[in-house]
Design an enzyme around this catalytic site. Structure first.
Site, PDB file in Angstrom:
ATOM      1  N   PRO A  11      -2.383   8.300 -12.478  1.00  0.00           N
ATOM      2  CA  PRO A  11      -3.118   9.564 -12.507  1.00  0.00           C
ATOM      3  C   PRO A  11      -2.960  10.408 -11.247  1.00  0.00           C
ATOM      4  CG  PRO A  11      -4.596   7.693 -12.904  1.00  0.00           C
ATOM      5  CD  PRO A  11      -3.243   7.145 -12.655  1.00  0.00           C
ATOM      6  N   ASN A  12      -2.870  11.692 -11.494  1.00  0.00           N
ATOM      7  CA  ASN A  12      -2.830  12.744 -10.472  1.00  0.00           C
ATOM      8  C   ASN A  12      -1.533  12.814  -9.684  1.00  0.00           C
ATOM      9  OD1 ASN A  12      -5.518  13.688 -11.044  1.00  0.00           O
ATOM     10  ND2 ASN A  12      -6.241  11.828 -10.035  1.00  0.00           N
ATOM     11  N   ARG A  19      -1.438  18.261  -4.077  1.00  0.00           N
ATOM     12  CA  ARG A  19      -2.653  17.445  -3.970  1.00  0.00           C
ATOM     13  C   ARG A  19      -2.731  16.805  -2.581  1.00  0.00           C
ATOM     14  NH1 ARG A  19      -3.578  11.477  -5.926  1.00  0.00           N
ATOM     15  NH2 ARG A  19      -5.800  11.322  -5.513  1.00  0.00           N
ATOM     16  N   TYR A  24      -0.690  12.879   1.181  1.00  0.00           N
ATOM     17  CA  TYR A  24       0.438  12.507   0.329  1.00  0.00           C
ATOM     18  C   TYR A  24       1.736  13.253   0.637  1.00  0.00           C
ATOM     19  CZ  TYR A  24      -3.324  10.356  -2.285  1.00  0.00           C
ATOM     20  OH  TYR A  24      -4.407   9.594  -2.634  1.00  0.00           O
ATOM     21  N   ASN A  75       3.473   2.988  -9.181  1.00  0.00           N
ATOM     22  CA  ASN A  75       2.426   3.531  -8.329  1.00  0.00           C
ATOM     23  C   ASN A  75       1.245   3.732  -9.267  1.00  0.00           C
ATOM     24  OD1 ASN A  75       0.589   4.973  -6.823  1.00  0.00           O
ATOM     25  ND2 ASN A  75       2.145   6.223  -5.821  1.00  0.00           N
ATOM     26  N   ALA A  78      -4.966   5.729  -9.081  1.00  0.00           N
ATOM     27  CA  ALA A  78      -6.367   5.339  -9.308  1.00  0.00           C
ATOM     28  C   ALA A  78      -6.521   4.198 -10.307  1.00  0.00           C
ATOM     29  CB  ALA A  78      -7.180   6.547  -9.757  1.00  0.00           C
ATOM     30  N   GLU A  99       4.737  -2.778  -6.536  1.00  0.00           N
ATOM     31  CA  GLU A  99       3.645  -1.807  -6.458  1.00  0.00           C
ATOM     32  C   GLU A  99       3.878  -0.916  -5.245  1.00  0.00           C
ATOM     33  OE1 GLU A  99      -1.242  -1.830  -6.017  1.00  0.00           O
ATOM     34  OE2 GLU A  99      -0.158  -3.726  -6.112  1.00  0.00           O
ATOM     35  N   HIS A 101       2.477   2.539  -2.986  1.00  0.00           N
ATOM     36  CA  HIS A 101       1.455   3.537  -2.655  1.00  0.00           C
ATOM     37  C   HIS A 101       2.023   4.427  -1.572  1.00  0.00           C
ATOM     38  CE1 HIS A 101      -1.640   1.563  -5.021  1.00  0.00           C
ATOM     39  NE2 HIS A 101      -1.113   0.427  -4.587  1.00  0.00           N
ATOM     40  N   SER A 103       0.395   6.583   0.437  1.00  0.00           N
ATOM     41  CA  SER A 103      -0.410   6.466   1.653  1.00  0.00           C
ATOM     42  C   SER A 103      -0.656   4.991   1.954  1.00  0.00           C
ATOM     43  CB  SER A 103      -1.753   7.189   1.481  1.00  0.00           C
ATOM     44  OG  SER A 103      -2.565   6.501   0.544  1.00  0.00           O
ATOM     45  N   ARG A 108      -7.155   3.981   4.662  1.00  0.00           N
ATOM     46  CA  ARG A 108      -7.913   5.092   4.094  1.00  0.00           C
ATOM     47  C   ARG A 108      -9.393   4.924   4.392  1.00  0.00           C
ATOM     48  NH1 ARG A 108      -5.079   7.712  -0.159  1.00  0.00           N
ATOM     49  NH2 ARG A 108      -6.830   9.148  -0.159  1.00  0.00           N
TER      50      ARG A 108
END
Length: 149
Positions: A11-12, A19, A24, A75, A78, A99, A101, A103, A108
């Site tokens: 998502p996103n 974004r 990112y 990736n 969420a 997997e 990511h 960031s 975070r």
């Protein structure tokens, strides 16, 4: 299909480039796709690149690719934190799952971002290297394919 790497985005990620660019970056999802394709082609492999905001669609794609592929780069975005159906589907995958990511989820501010459930099904995790992490994931799978007898 054995010469194909499935690259899945959650998502996103369709909004990459606009974004939260401070987190990112400014690269778009099209930039990520081009990077993955270029890396795979250098090894004579192809990429099936997809993005979805729908959990059920991600599960379907993983189930379809659970065998016969060179591997999966995902990736989960969420989906990383509560999408147990995605995790269960990933556990069925016969090949390597990397997997990714963009960031560094461990740096975070939000504590919940640090605990991705997908890691339980992943061969390895790349976090915090920007979109370069995708290229490294594709290269890892390609090297595995090349080293098989």
């Amino acid at each position: 299909m054995a010469g194909t790497i499935l690259v899945l985005n959650g998502p996103n990620l369709n909004l990459l480039g606009t974004r939260e660019p401070d987190i990112y970056g400014h690269a778009t999802l099209a930039d990520v796709e081009a990077l993955c394709r270029a890396e795979a082609e250098g090894f004579g492999l192809s990429v099936d690149f997809r993005q979805t905001n729908a959990e059920h669609e991600m599960v379907e794609w993983i189930q379809q690719g659970r065998c016969g592929l060179a591997g999966i780069v995902i990736n989960p975005a969420a989906f990383s934190y509560a999408a147990y159906p995605v995790l269960d589907a990933l556990k069925l995958v016969e090949g390597p799952v990397v997997e990714v990511h963009i960031s560094n989820i461990h740096r975070r501010d939000e504590a919940w971002r640090k605990d991705t459930i997908m890691t339980a099904a992943a061969t390895g995790v790349i976090s915090g290297l920007g979109i370069a992490g995708y290229g490294l994931a594709v290269r890892y799978i390609a090297e595995l394919v090349r080293s098989r007898p």
